[in-house]
Structure formats: C-alpha cells, structure tokens
Design a protein around this motif. Sequence first.
Motif, PDB file in Angstrom:
ATOM      1  N   LYS A  55     -13.254 -23.573  38.772  1.00  0.00           N
ATOM      2  CA  LYS A  55     -12.250 -24.097  37.838  1.00  0.00           C
ATOM      3  C   LYS A  55     -12.909 -24.655  36.570  1.00  0.00           C
ATOM      4  O   LYS A  55     -12.530 -24.311  35.450  1.00  0.00           O
ATOM      5  N   SER A  56     -13.897 -25.542  36.787  1.00  0.00           N
ATOM      6  CA  SER A  56     -14.552 -26.163  35.626  1.00  0.00           C
ATOM      7  C   SER A  56     -15.256 -25.114  34.778  1.00  0.00           C
ATOM      8  O   SER A  56     -15.220 -25.175  33.557  1.00  0.00           O
ATOM      9  N   THR A  57     -15.895 -24.142  35.461  1.00  0.00           N
ATOM     10  CA  THR A  57     -16.611 -23.097  34.724  1.00  0.00           C
ATOM     11  C   THR A  57     -15.645 -22.315  33.842  1.00  0.00           C
ATOM     12  O   THR A  57     -15.930 -22.036  32.683  1.00  0.00           O
ATOM     13  N   LEU A  58     -14.462 -22.001  34.389  1.00  0.00           N
ATOM     14  CA  LEU A  58     -13.487 -21.251  33.598  1.00  0.00           C
ATOM     15  C   LEU A  58     -12.999 -22.094  32.425  1.00  0.00           C
ATOM     16  O   LEU A  58     -12.906 -21.604  31.288  1.00  0.00           O
ATOM     17  N   PRO A  94     -12.407 -26.603  46.057  1.00  0.00           N
ATOM     18  CA  PRO A  94     -13.628 -27.043  45.380  1.00  0.00           C
ATOM     19  C   PRO A  94     -14.592 -25.860  45.274  1.00  0.00           C
ATOM     20  O   PRO A  94     -14.656 -25.044  46.197  1.00  0.00           O
ATOM     21  N   ASN A  95     -15.284 -25.777  44.153  1.00  0.00           N
ATOM     22  CA  ASN A  95     -16.265 -24.709  43.907  1.00  0.00           C
ATOM     23  C   ASN A  95     -15.659 -23.347  43.603  1.00  0.00           C
ATOM     24  O   ASN A  95     -16.382 -22.351  43.546  1.00  0.00           O
ATOM     25  N   ALA A  96     -14.350 -23.295  43.416  1.00  0.00           N
ATOM     26  CA  ALA A  96     -13.700 -22.011  43.128  1.00  0.00           C
ATOM     27  C   ALA A  96     -14.087 -21.503  41.740  1.00  0.00           C
ATOM     28  O   ALA A  96     -13.932 -20.319  41.442  1.00  0.00           O
ATOM     29  N   ALA A 112     -16.348 -12.533  40.282  1.00  0.00           N
ATOM     30  CA  ALA A 112     -16.265 -11.094  40.583  1.00  0.00           C
ATOM     31  C   ALA A 112     -17.662 -10.486  40.626  1.00  0.00           C
ATOM     32  O   ALA A 112     -17.888  -9.472  41.282  1.00  0.00           O
ATOM     33  N   ASP A 113     -18.631 -11.121  39.950  1.00  0.00           N
ATOM     34  CA  ASP A 113     -20.009 -10.586  39.948  1.00  0.00           C
ATOM     35  C   ASP A 113     -20.654 -10.671  41.318  1.00  0.00           C
ATOM     36  O   ASP A 113     -21.561  -9.903  41.621  1.00  0.00           O
ATOM     37  N   ILE A 114     -20.190 -11.594  42.159  1.00  0.00           N
ATOM     38  CA  ILE A 114     -20.767 -11.682  43.507  1.00  0.00           C
ATOM     39  C   ILE A 114     -19.681 -11.542  44.576  1.00  0.00           C
ATOM     40  O   ILE A 114     -19.709 -12.192  45.621  1.00  0.00           O
TER      41      ILE A 114
HETATM   42  P1  GDP Z   1     -14.866 -26.077  40.618  1.00  0.00           P
HETATM   43  O1  GDP Z   1     -15.246 -27.022  41.693  1.00  0.00           O
HETATM   44  O2  GDP Z   1     -13.707 -25.220  41.029  1.00  0.00           O
HETATM   45  O3  GDP Z   1     -14.623 -26.721  39.295  1.00  0.00           O
HETATM   46  O4  GDP Z   1     -16.077 -25.045  40.468  1.00  0.00           O
HETATM   47  P2  GDP Z   1     -17.252 -25.004  39.373  1.00  0.00           P
HETATM   48  O5  GDP Z   1     -16.731 -24.469  38.091  1.00  0.00           O
HETATM   49  O6  GDP Z   1     -17.928 -26.320  39.365  1.00  0.00           O
HETATM   50  O7  GDP Z   1     -18.189 -23.873  39.973  1.00  0.00           O
HETATM   51  C1  GDP Z   1     -18.847 -23.996  41.234  1.00  0.00           C
HETATM   52  C2  GDP Z   1     -20.089 -23.129  41.260  1.00  0.00           C
HETATM   53  O8  GDP Z   1     -19.747 -21.748  41.128  1.00  0.00           O
HETATM   54  C3  GDP Z   1     -21.078 -23.440  40.121  1.00  0.00           C
HETATM   55  O9  GDP Z   1     -22.387 -23.364  40.634  1.00  0.00           O
HETATM   56  C4  GDP Z   1     -20.832 -22.307  39.146  1.00  0.00           C
HETATM   57  O10 GDP Z   1     -21.978 -21.999  38.374  1.00  0.00           O
HETATM   58  C5  GDP Z   1     -20.468 -21.156  40.055  1.00  0.00           C
HETATM   59  N1  GDP Z   1     -19.641 -20.176  39.359  1.00  0.00           N
HETATM   60  C6  GDP Z   1     -18.510 -20.397  38.636  1.00  0.00           C
HETATM   61  N2  GDP Z   1     -18.023 -19.250  38.118  1.00  0.00           N
HETATM   62  C7  GDP Z   1     -18.866 -18.255  38.515  1.00  0.00           C
HETATM   63  C8  GDP Z   1     -18.905 -16.841  38.302  1.00  0.00           C
HETATM   64  O11 GDP Z   1     -18.071 -16.238  37.599  1.00  0.00           O
HETATM   65  N3  GDP Z   1     -19.914 -16.156  38.903  1.00  0.00           N
HETATM   66  C9  GDP Z   1     -20.863 -16.782  39.664  1.00  0.00           C
HETATM   67  N4  GDP Z   1     -21.808 -16.031  40.218  1.00  0.00           N
HETATM   68  N5  GDP Z   1     -20.874 -18.104  39.862  1.00  0.00           N
HETATM   69  C10 GDP Z   1     -19.892 -18.844  39.319  1.00  0.00           C
END
Ligand code: GDP
Length: 457
Positions: free
Chosen positions: A235-238, A231-233, A342-344
Amino acid sequence: MTDITQKKPIAAIATPVGEGGIAVIRVSGLEAIATVNEAFKGKDLTKQDSHTVHFGKIMNKQNLPVDEVLVTLFHSPKSYTGEETVEISCHGGVLVTQSVLETILALGVRSAEPGEFTQRAFLNGKLDLDQAEAVADLIHAKSSKAVDAAHQQLEGRLGEHIKKFRQQIIDATAMVELELDFIEEDVEFANKEQLQKLLEDLDTEIAELLETYETGRLVKDGVKTVLIGRPNAGKSTLLNTLVGSDRAIVTEIAGTTRDTIDADWSYDGLLFKLIDTAGLRETQDVVEAEGVKRSQKAFEQADLVIYLKDLSQSFTDQERKEIADFQSRAKETPFILIGTKADIELEGGWRTEFDLKISALEGEKIKDLKKLLKDRALENKHYDASSLLVTSTRHRDALQKTKEHVDSALRALSQGMTGDFLSIDLRAALKELGTITGEITNEDVLDSIFSRFCIGK
Ligand code: GDP
C-alpha cells in the motif's frame, strides 16, 4: 445594482506572507485615497483619475521613508469592493510590507477581517453570494478541474440557472393568480395543464442541476481514495509511486503504517486524496489498534476503495472472504481489486478476477492504474468539462428545498387545491432560490461563508 455604501476604510496585505518581488496592500473604504495620500510623497493622489498608477514614497509619522511604492487608484464604484480603493505595491519583504501596512493603519484605518473586501463587494452588489463563494473556491482550488468549476461559478453560470428558475416560478405564480381572477369563467382547465407543464419542467431542470453535485463534490474536494489490504501488501509503496515522493514509510516489517497517511495526488486535473490505511488485521498493539479503527472509518467515508493483494503470497480462504466482505460493504462506492508485486507473482491461477496486476517497484501497469482510478471515480457521474457543476453543500441543500416546494405545488395542483395553497409553495420556492444568490440571507450564513477567506481578499 445596489447603491454603493462606502464604509470606514480597511486595509490588509493582499499577497501571501513571505519574501517576494512585490507585495500588495489593499485599502478600501470612504476617503481611502485621501487617507493614503497623507502618507504618500509624490503626486497629490486626490487629484488623479481612476485606474491610474503613481510612483512615490510612503512616509511615516516622523516623515521618514518606509518604502518606495506604486499606488493604483480605483474610484468608487469601479473597484472590486465598489468602494474607493488604493492598492499599494511595495517591496516584498516581510518587514517592509508590515511597516507599510502599519503606516496606513496609523492613519486611522482598520485591519480587514478575512474576506471583508469580498463581503463589501457582495453587500455593494458587485458579486452575487454564489460568485463570492466561487472566489474562495478559486483560491483554495487544488486541481485544474476545481479551478474550472470555480471559474464557471464566478462567471455567474450558476446564477444564470437560478435566475431562469426564478422567472419560471414567477410565471407560474402569475398563472395561479390569473386562475384566481377567472375562477368563475371556466378558463381553469386549460390553464391548469399549462401550469402543470411549467412546474414539471422546472422540477426536471432543478433535478438535473442537483445531479451534478456528486461530481461537483469530487471535483472540488477531491476523490477520497482508500488503500486497503493486508500488511505488506504494498500500500505505502503504491502511494509513494503515485505521489512521487516518500510520503509514506515503507518497510518490510508488517504493521508499519500505524495510522492513516494522507497524500494529495492529481491526475488529469482531478484531485485524489489518497489514504493509506493501517494493515487490516487483529492486533494487540494499542497504537496499531487505533490505526485499524481509523482505517475502518476511512473505508466508510471513501469515494473509491482500492484493495491490494500481494501476488507473491497465496490466497487464504480468510482473505477471499475478507475481500468479498469489503466488496459488499462498499455498496455503491467503486471498489477496485489490484494484485501487487506482479514482478514476483506466484505461479498458478488465482480463481479471482483482478482489475489489474501491477508492480509498483518496477513501474509496471502504473499508467493503466492511474487511468482506471479516474474512470472508476467518475463512472456513472455526469461530467464534461464545459458543464456547470454544483459544488457546494449550501447550494445543493437550497436547490433540494426549492425542489420540495415545487413538488408540493405540483401535488396541490393535482389534488385540485385552490390557488392560495399553490402560491404559498411557490413563494417558499422563490425564497430558497434567493438564498443561493444572496438576495435573502442572514448574518450567520454570511459569517460562515466569509470566514473561509484569507485576510486581504
Ligand atoms: P504495506 O504494508 O501494504 O504498506 O506494504 P509496503 O508498501 O510497506 O510494502 C511491503 C514490502 O513489499 C516492501 O519491502 C516493499 O518494498 C515490497 N514491495 C512493494 N511493492 C512491490 C512490488 O511491486 N514488487 C516487489 N517485488 N516488492 C514490492
């Protein structure tokens, strides 16, 4: 070509339902032109040539105008179905189109079933069965490569291969029969080698065509791409970054993606069916637990697996083990390990090889990722744009059975069995090939094929 049989006329709206400049109503069957003529105010349509267009009005039973139209006439056999056909282009409003259709139906014309026009085209020998299937594939195609594959099939490229295989089997059968005739005269040996060569070549060619199925399936149905990770990796953002819209909900609370979320994404003509899974973790929440179960299932059916690791968090041993575990369970399925955020990224070496480190938020390395996905999806697969691909399971199954019969004939030959045995195998092989083009078929197969069509096609 088969003789044309003109059945009772059928009609349907051939264009999508909704508002548009024009809509087309197709009428096909016995006396279709004379029938439409009864409702047509303008020239006498029964006296006009094939492939001509005429302006006029469709009038209802009360002799009131329904719409101004253009009708295109096709005399049998020079039409899509082979039957007499009229295409009525009317104004593209939902109600207008429906009224024109109803006016035609009121003349004793039946509503067409889905795919019925194409089915009639097939029955009249206008199309082979594999070409009719290609029409449906073309309509349903969701990527340019899928369109290409359907076009190849529609042009009869698969049919050409099948015809060639048929001829090879017929030649083999002739040799077997020749052998039977000359059995006393010692011509057997030379003949046997030649026959063996012919069957081996055929076997190889069928195998080569069969090998294209894996690619064909990916091109036609899309590459099932599963995003997994904690969770929070990210995935959704990508997924959102790739698709370019807010398809998945992104939040900072772990465990937001409770179900699998699917989105279609095309890259370089190839369709990817992205599946964002619920975070893989033990959970007490019933809804989320169901989501985790579905993620596992999606993983098992994947064509491509992407594991995402948040680079802003250190690696736990458990996580390393989890990745290794997924990697080994993925077996032949391409597995890609991506570092996200990768930015953080945390300072310090990872002791793990990432295929790529990206930042979806900053758009870093996203282009490289897209290319990587395509390369890995098609790695070890035969693909060049001009090659013919077998895209349907029905065709693959028939080719596989054909090959089994040819193999069996080859075994019989090497065991010195008599020609009668070989003939049985060869005849069975011919029959299987015939099911692809539709020379041999049955109602159930036809029903299942044509039910995939839309009404009006
Ligand atoms: P999921 O649970 O794997 O689907 O993760 P999310 O896509 O919901 O992302 C979890 C958190 O990480 C969110 O607050 C995003 O904005 C943040 N996040 C996702 N990708 C990046 C990234 O490339 N850089 C940074 N700094 N934050 C990211």
